[in-house]
Design an enzyme around this catalytic site. Sequence first.
Site, mmCIF file in Angstrom:
data_model
loop_
_atom_site.group_PDB
_atom_site.id
_atom_site.type_symbol
_atom_site.label_atom_id
_atom_site.label_comp_id
_atom_site.label_asym_id
_atom_site.label_seq_id
_atom_site.Cartn_x
_atom_site.Cartn_y
_atom_site.Cartn_z
ATOM 1 N N PHE A 1 -17.236 -23.085 -14.275
ATOM 2 C CA PHE A 1 -17.648 -22.756 -15.635
ATOM 3 C C PHE A 1 -16.443 -22.951 -16.559
ATOM 4 O O PHE A 1 -15.317 -22.596 -16.198
ATOM 5 C CB PHE A 1 -18.151 -21.311 -15.679
ATOM 6 N N ASP B 1 -15.585 -17.041 -8.427
ATOM 7 C CA ASP B 1 -16.469 -16.618 -9.521
ATOM 8 C C ASP B 1 -17.891 -16.559 -8.973
ATOM 9 O O ASP B 1 -18.472 -17.586 -8.596
ATOM 10 C CB ASP B 1 -16.372 -17.616 -10.685
ATOM 11 N N LYS C 1 -26.779 -11.718 -15.566
ATOM 12 C CA LYS C 1 -27.671 -12.764 -15.072
ATOM 13 C C LYS C 1 -28.632 -12.132 -14.058
ATOM 14 O O LYS C 1 -29.545 -11.414 -14.447
ATOM 15 C CB LYS C 1 -26.843 -13.910 -14.484
#
Lengths: 395, 395
Positions: free
Chosen positions: B125, B195, B221
């Site tokens: 990301f 991550d 999320k």
Amino acid sequence: MITRDDLVALDTEDPLADRRALFVLPDDLIYLDGNSLGAQPASITATADEVLGEWRSDLIGGWTDRGWWEMPSTLGDRIGGLLLGAEAGQVVVTDTVTVNLFKLLSAAVRLRPDRAVILVAESSFPTDRYVVDAVARRTGHEVRVVPRGESVADHLDESVGVAVLEHVDFRTAEIRDLPSTTAEVRSSGALSIWDLSHSAGVMKIELDRSGTDFAVGCTYKFLNGGPGAPAFLYAASQHLATLSNPIPGWLGHADPFAMTGTYAPDPGVRRFLTGTHSVTAMRLVDGALDAFEGVDIVEVRAKSSRLTSTFIDLLDERAAGLGYEVVSPRSAEHRGSQVTLHHVEAPAVFDRLVSAGLRGDLRSPSLLRFGFAPLYNTYVEVWDAVEILRGAASG
Amino acid sequence: MITRDDLVALDTEDPLADRRALFVLPDDLIYLDGNSLGAQPASITATADEVLGEWRSDLIGGWTDRGWWEMPSTLGDRIGGLLLGAEAGQVVVTDTVTVNLFKLLSAAVRLRPDRAVILVAESSFPTDRYVVDAVARRTGHEVRVVPRGESVADHLDESVGVAVLEHVDFRTAEIRDLPSTTAEVRSSGALSIWDLSHSAGVMKIELDRSGTDFAVGCTYKFLNGGPGAPAFLYAASQHLATLSNPIPGWLGHADPFAMTGTYAPDPGVRRFLTGTHSVTAMRLVDGALDAFEGVDIVEVRAKSSRLTSTFIDLLDERAAGLGYEVVSPRSAEHRGSQVTLHHVEAPAVFDRLVSAGLRGDLRSPSLLRFGFAPLYNTYVEVWDAVEILRGAASG
């Protein structure tokens, strides 16, 4: 001699009297701890319902359709305009005071590369000192501590690059004059970073006019944003283009949804954003600010001074010889919206105060702090608080 | 050929079928974007009422009497136990993914002082890459980027000190095998930081067992904590004593209320706390985790794989020739809980999907992402989503 009726009369004449109804406070409690955690705005349940409703109905669309994405800057501009004397585009709400100070200080020292010293006041809130020490250690700067009670000017010279200063001492409520100190720092060639945690919302602050370079502050004390509500940071527009956020995140990117592998900062103050912000927490702050709309901050400061002065006067008149010693400045001009008392048996006294319905806070071993929030505290509460203090001292 | 009745039957047999009632979803919407923002737990209004009630009634006392102070670790331990395979004392919920990665990476490079390289996957990301670049620049490290599709092992050597890796590619949903990659990193003498933003809550993760050094991840999320909910970080216990938080705050101090001017870190993972955390935001995460209680994460992963496989199979059977190309791995074993499609007219298609009641997300110019949340998405929704995709492709 002051009488309780005098204070009833002051409440009647109080131009801010209508504000108290905007807050919910427990019955039978005198809450003098708004300097730690502000009371709850009455409208906050509706605010929470509203933002939860947006999440429920709009889901991911809330980020674009409900202003969630822009909130750090819209809320920042609102705080800047209402309470900080800051034109739009210089304030964001994000992260915590600790993280914001870290970001600003790391960025600021790079604007003064030839200056080896970071100045910090001994009286600063511990976190501020920890961050100064940590940044200095990693960047090779030297830390110079301004001892309690000494003036900043006496410790400035051409080696100081950045001065980190608290506006109001969290322990004693002593005010460090922001305009004159900022001018002194600036004239020495250094930059100033102010921690406004204990002054925002209770004093007139004019960051733009005073030439302040940077500031941080919190929204859960006199701004009533709720426990642990996110913090704000201010960076004067003239510095923005050259400032580098040491924690670059996608929210601070010039074009976040390009999702590129290389960071390019937002041209403005949003470059100090990091990761995704809590929308719920931000909206509660936004809702809490409604209580400041239409209020003249000069009136707030006037009431604050009068509340604290009345408290001290009543202690002098009615609680002399009971072991309470006023630690805060006796001159209202030099005192924030808090009075700190010393008592040798402070922990035991504190327990008795709480039992009797007065909530301040205890800083062991010997300090009692009482914060006065002009939007919801009344003059009569000051009287009643002193009565409780009288009873608590005698055990 | 798959029929809609087949999918109705799968829903009937689904061991997680009872979970959907724990969420509120708008009527007439197929929500396949839980990989961006999780849906709202039905209990969250009550959770919000509860925490607002605590603030209202307990005010500052909530910090001690309602567990607010301990929440970063109690909530961290809960996530660690339910979803990360982490024994207590190694996870805290705090700050954002960006800030947490910054703290861990800054700390980790100091554990490998003789190694000049930080490794990062190109597919990470963007924020992760920005933080790696920023930390490297400030510490004088070199950044080595593992190109998309290449293995980490091929880029490890004795100069690599820390490897920053994403567990599931946010773009394609490709899984990078955590246990084997961690073992490779470790055997090269480097440390790993993972991550987990796109894997936590939808895959079995065993941080302790795999010997993972550090991890970060998000709660908004698949954990359904609400927009911008705070992030978590994991630091394996064997490292804790020697780790230095670059942003030392008072919440991470060994004795916060001593209010000393010198920082002394908490002996455990709380040393990675910074400033005061949003109690409201944390409590919403805590409430959202209730939906995972009593659920076997192996069942969650099994349903996730079957949802995504069914989606791909149906596209093959029913949407061939309409311009959709599956970008995600076709092997379920290598695919997270998301399917990414390429379409040359993705933006126009996306608008038509939204109008027809299917919400995924668009990554311009040509990608459409669909996330599958096994706790609330159904098999029939997969059928209906593909029908909408068929209609949207033809304009």
